[in-house]
Design an enzyme around this catalytic site. Structure first.
Site, mmCIF file in Angstrom:
data_model
loop_
_atom_site.group_PDB
_atom_site.id
_atom_site.type_symbol
_atom_site.label_atom_id
_atom_site.label_comp_id
_atom_site.label_asym_id
_atom_site.label_seq_id
_atom_site.Cartn_x
_atom_site.Cartn_y
_atom_site.Cartn_z
ATOM 1 N NE ARG A 116 7.202 -64.804 6.239
ATOM 2 C CZ ARG A 116 6.829 -64.098 7.309
ATOM 3 N NH1 ARG A 116 6.857 -64.643 8.492
ATOM 4 N NH2 ARG A 116 6.413 -62.854 7.172
ATOM 5 C CB VAL A 168 -5.024 -63.200 -0.620
ATOM 6 C CG1 VAL A 168 -4.374 -64.383 -1.288
ATOM 7 C CG2 VAL A 168 -4.383 -62.889 0.721
ATOM 8 C CB SER A 225 -6.695 -66.571 15.599
ATOM 9 O OG SER A 225 -6.088 -66.314 16.857
ATOM 10 C CE1 TYR A 263 -4.207 -62.450 13.374
ATOM 11 C CE2 TYR A 263 -4.896 -63.168 15.555
ATOM 12 C CZ TYR A 263 -4.316 -63.446 14.332
ATOM 13 O OH TYR A 263 -3.851 -64.712 14.061
HETATM 14 P P1 NAP Z 1 3.494 -65.780 8.926
HETATM 15 O O1 NAP Z 1 4.666 -66.643 9.290
HETATM 16 O O2 NAP Z 1 3.593 -64.304 9.045
HETATM 17 O O3 NAP Z 1 3.018 -66.180 7.450
HETATM 18 C C1 NAP Z 1 1.981 -65.504 6.789
HETATM 19 C C2 NAP Z 1 2.217 -65.593 5.301
HETATM 20 O O4 NAP Z 1 1.184 -64.849 4.632
HETATM 21 C C3 NAP Z 1 3.564 -64.971 4.899
HETATM 22 O O5 NAP Z 1 4.209 -65.801 3.964
HETATM 23 C C4 NAP Z 1 3.132 -63.642 4.277
HETATM 24 O O6 NAP Z 1 4.016 -63.146 3.290
HETATM 25 C C5 NAP Z 1 1.811 -64.027 3.641
HETATM 26 N N1 NAP Z 1 1.000 -62.846 3.348
HETATM 27 C C6 NAP Z 1 0.883 -61.718 4.092
HETATM 28 N N2 NAP Z 1 0.077 -60.839 3.456
HETATM 29 C C7 NAP Z 1 -0.303 -61.421 2.303
HETATM 30 C C8 NAP Z 1 -1.122 -61.009 1.217
HETATM 31 N N3 NAP Z 1 -1.715 -59.807 1.191
HETATM 32 N N4 NAP Z 1 -1.300 -61.862 0.170
HETATM 33 C C9 NAP Z 1 -0.700 -63.072 0.160
HETATM 34 N N5 NAP Z 1 0.090 -63.523 1.157
HETATM 35 C C10 NAP Z 1 0.282 -62.706 2.214
HETATM 36 O O7 NAP Z 1 2.218 -66.179 9.799
HETATM 37 P P2 NAP Z 1 1.790 -67.580 10.456
HETATM 38 O O8 NAP Z 1 2.100 -67.508 11.884
HETATM 39 O O9 NAP Z 1 2.279 -68.706 9.635
HETATM 40 O O10 NAP Z 1 0.200 -67.450 10.334
HETATM 41 C C11 NAP Z 1 -0.559 -68.090 9.308
HETATM 42 C C12 NAP Z 1 -2.040 -67.951 9.645
HETATM 43 O O11 NAP Z 1 -2.290 -68.541 10.920
HETATM 44 C C13 NAP Z 1 -2.507 -66.491 9.745
HETATM 45 O O12 NAP Z 1 -3.804 -66.375 9.218
HETATM 46 C C14 NAP Z 1 -2.513 -66.244 11.232
HETATM 47 O O13 NAP Z 1 -3.426 -65.235 11.603
HETATM 48 C C15 NAP Z 1 -2.954 -67.606 11.757
HETATM 49 N N6 NAP Z 1 -2.590 -67.830 13.154
HETATM 50 C C16 NAP Z 1 -1.276 -67.865 13.565
HETATM 51 C C17 NAP Z 1 -0.984 -68.079 14.903
HETATM 52 C C18 NAP Z 1 0.420 -68.150 15.407
HETATM 53 O O14 NAP Z 1 0.584 -68.277 16.633
HETATM 54 N N7 NAP Z 1 1.432 -68.081 14.580
HETATM 55 C C19 NAP Z 1 -2.019 -68.255 15.812
HETATM 56 C C20 NAP Z 1 -3.335 -68.200 15.373
HETATM 57 C C21 NAP Z 1 -3.605 -68.002 14.027
HETATM 58 P P3 NAP Z 1 5.370 -62.341 3.742
HETATM 59 O O15 NAP Z 1 6.374 -63.405 4.012
HETATM 60 O O16 NAP Z 1 5.744 -61.494 2.595
HETATM 61 O O17 NAP Z 1 4.978 -61.512 4.939
#
Ligand code: NAP
Length: 247
Positions: free
Chosen positions: A16, A64, A142, A155
């Protein structure tokens, strides 16, 4: 036009959010994609959408942050696709809290899932990429790793560490024609930021020069560029995708 025809990519945490968007974007450009997620149902869902685009896909459940799980993930990848051309280390979590109340488990799990994971996955794919004398690794960091954020010491440390890993690995692998870059998103509309209160979202938006939250597709576009031949001479860089928050 950017094409990734005949490329095989692995995206972590692609069930997702941003990871899913990256997977769909790279598939639309022609790559076959392995989707890894801790949640197999969501990984299968993304893989199905990729197959609807006419590309091959593989859904794998993996944690992971765990070396054995990552080793099996890459085993499955190579049995299905052969050598990995593109690795996107995207999986990440938040466990926010002020340092005086931070639990060891919240510190450790963020460091393991956000940073150790990139070390483990990069270690698995480095040798085959070196043999192939080509490869692209993109780490999703990030802006918090660059500018910090109160309540996110765990984080911020994980993402700053990921940037250090990116630069060191870029230097290590450059002679084999492998590029390693990071994308540092600002505040992007996903489940991760949906947790914020409306008041916090408004405050944040007020600090962004472009005055809107980003979308997962904004991040995916940057990743697509870094995975393409257009970015062949770019390595060890951090590309912020943040509406101008950090400049
Ligand atoms: P998200 O919607 O929470 O998606 C993260 C995905 O990683 C989820 O599908 C989650 O699975 C999976 N995951 C969590 N732990 C895991 C593990 N141990 N092994 C394999 N998969 C795992 O987050 P997002 O917002 O898309 O963020 C993606 C990346 O962008 C992250 O690295 C985040 O730090 C970075 N980021 C996001 C933002 C933002 O504003 N959203 C900003 C800066 C950076 P589940 O569905 O089971 O939880």
């Amino acid at each position: 036009m950017i094409t990734l025809e005949n490329k095989k990519a692995l995206i972590t945490g692609a069930g997702r959010g941003i990871g899913k968007e990256i997977a769909l974007k790279l598939a639309a450009a022609g790559a076959d994609i392995a989707i890894c997620d801790i949640d197999l149902d969501s990984a299968r869902q993304t893989a199905g959408e990729i197959e609807n685009l006419g590309k091959k896909s593989l859904a794998v459940r993996a944690d992971v942050s765990d070396a054995d799980s990552v080793h099996s993930l890459f085993g499955e990848f190579s049995n299905t696709f052969g050598t990995c051309d593109i690795l996107v280390n995207n999986a990440g979590i938040t466990r926010d809290g002020l340092i005086v109340r931070m639990k060891d488990d919240d510190w450790d799990s963020v460091l393991r899932i956000n940073l150790r994971s990139a070390y483990l996955c990069s270690r698995e794919c480095a040798r085959p990429m070196m043999k192939a004398r080509q490869g692209k690794i993109v780490n999703i960091a990030s802006v918090v790793g660059l500018m910090g954020n109160a309540g996110q010491t765990n984080y911020g440390a994980s993402k700053a560490g990921l940037i250090g890993l990116t630069k060191s690995l870029a230097r290590e692998l450059a002679s084999r024609n492998i590029t390693v870059n990071a994308v540092a998103p600002g505040f992007i509309k996903t489940a991760m930021t949906d947790k914020l209160s409306d008041e916090d979202k408004e405050k944040l938006t007020g600090q962004i020069p472009l005055q809107i939250l980003g979308m997962p597709s904004d991040v995916a576009n940057a990743v697509l560029f870094l995975c393409s031949s257009l970015a062949g001479y770019i390595t060890g860089q951090v590309l912020t995708v943040d509406g101008g928050l950090v400049m």
